[in-house]
Design a protein around this motif. Structure first.
Motif, PDB file in Angstrom:
ATOM      1  N   ARG A  38      -0.279   6.428   3.794  1.00  9.29           N
ATOM      2  CA  ARG A  38      -0.811   6.283   2.554  1.00  9.29           C
ATOM      3  C   ARG A  38      -0.923   7.461   1.851  1.00  9.29           C
ATOM      4  N   GLY A  63       1.786   6.344  -0.460  1.00 10.10           N
ATOM      5  CA  GLY A  63       0.862   5.468  -1.464  1.00 10.10           C
ATOM      6  C   GLY A  63       0.682   4.147  -0.592  1.00 10.10           C
ATOM      7  N   GLU A  64       0.371   3.185  -1.397  1.00  9.40           N
ATOM      8  CA  GLU A  64      -0.005   1.941  -0.617  1.00  9.40           C
ATOM      9  C   GLU A  64       1.036   1.318  -0.194  1.00  9.40           C
TER      10      GLU A  64
END
Length: 193
Positions: free
Chosen positions: A126, A130-131
């Motif tokens: 992450r 990122g997500e």
């Protein structure tokens, strides 16, 4: 079962290298079963031009084998990444947790080990990517079937980041007694469209 638990430093570097590629389309090649010197030379030129990664040089007297369909590259961070026409994965064998010499009676211990280290790997991913667009685990077999590429063993956890031209998968192995899973760990790869 024996285990080794090493820092995630090498994974941190390799994930950062993969994060720099914003569009994987120029990295991918034709989806074929071809192999040999011509394919490898084309692969090396394409990947080097698209990424700036440097191909690992041949040793003196070494030749590209007729069965080869991949090549290793060194990044500016010193990571080693292995590329095929439709796949890139890191050579980070000295990073993270691994369970090895797994025996049939070690399934619960292997699962517990993977479950314990998965959150750290996911947090690191992450940080760089990122997500995830998709996230699931062994509690949802339908999800795992959908997001495990054919020809690969069962997964315990999967996170998927979709990028132009590719999907980045972070995954862990699902230990099984038959066929016996000999090693378990968390891995990641880029599956190029």
């Amino acid at each position: 079962m024996k285990t080794a638990d090493r820092p995630l430093h090498d994974d941190d570097l390799a994930m950062a290298d993969l994060a720099e590629i914003t569009d994987w389309t120029p990295v991918g090649g034709p989806d074929s079963d071809d192999a040999g010197p011509a394919l490898v030379r084309t692969l090396v030129a394409r990947v080097t031009n698209a990424t700036g990664w440097q191909p690992v040089p041949l040793a003196p007297g070494e030749e590209i084998d007729a069965t080869m369909s991949s090549w290793a590259f060194t990044t500016k961070r010193g990571s080693t990444l292995v590329a095929y026409d439709g796949l890139v994965f890191p050579d980070t064998r000295n990073s993270g947790w691994v369970g090895y010499e797994v025996k049939p009676e070690d399934m619960a211990e292997a699962e517990a080990g993977i479950d314990k280290v998965w959150p750290d790997h996911l947090a690191l991913a992450r940080k760089h990517w990122g997500e995830p667009d998709h996230l699931g685990d062994h509690s949802d077999p339908r999800f795992l079937r959908q997001w495990t590429p054919s020809g690969f063993g069962p997964r315990r956890h999967v996170a998927v980041w979709q990028r132009p031209g590719a999907q980045i998968h972070l995954f862990s192995d699902q230990p099984t007694p038959d066929p016996l899973t000999r090693t378990v760990n968390v891995g990641y790869a880029v599956y190029i469209d």
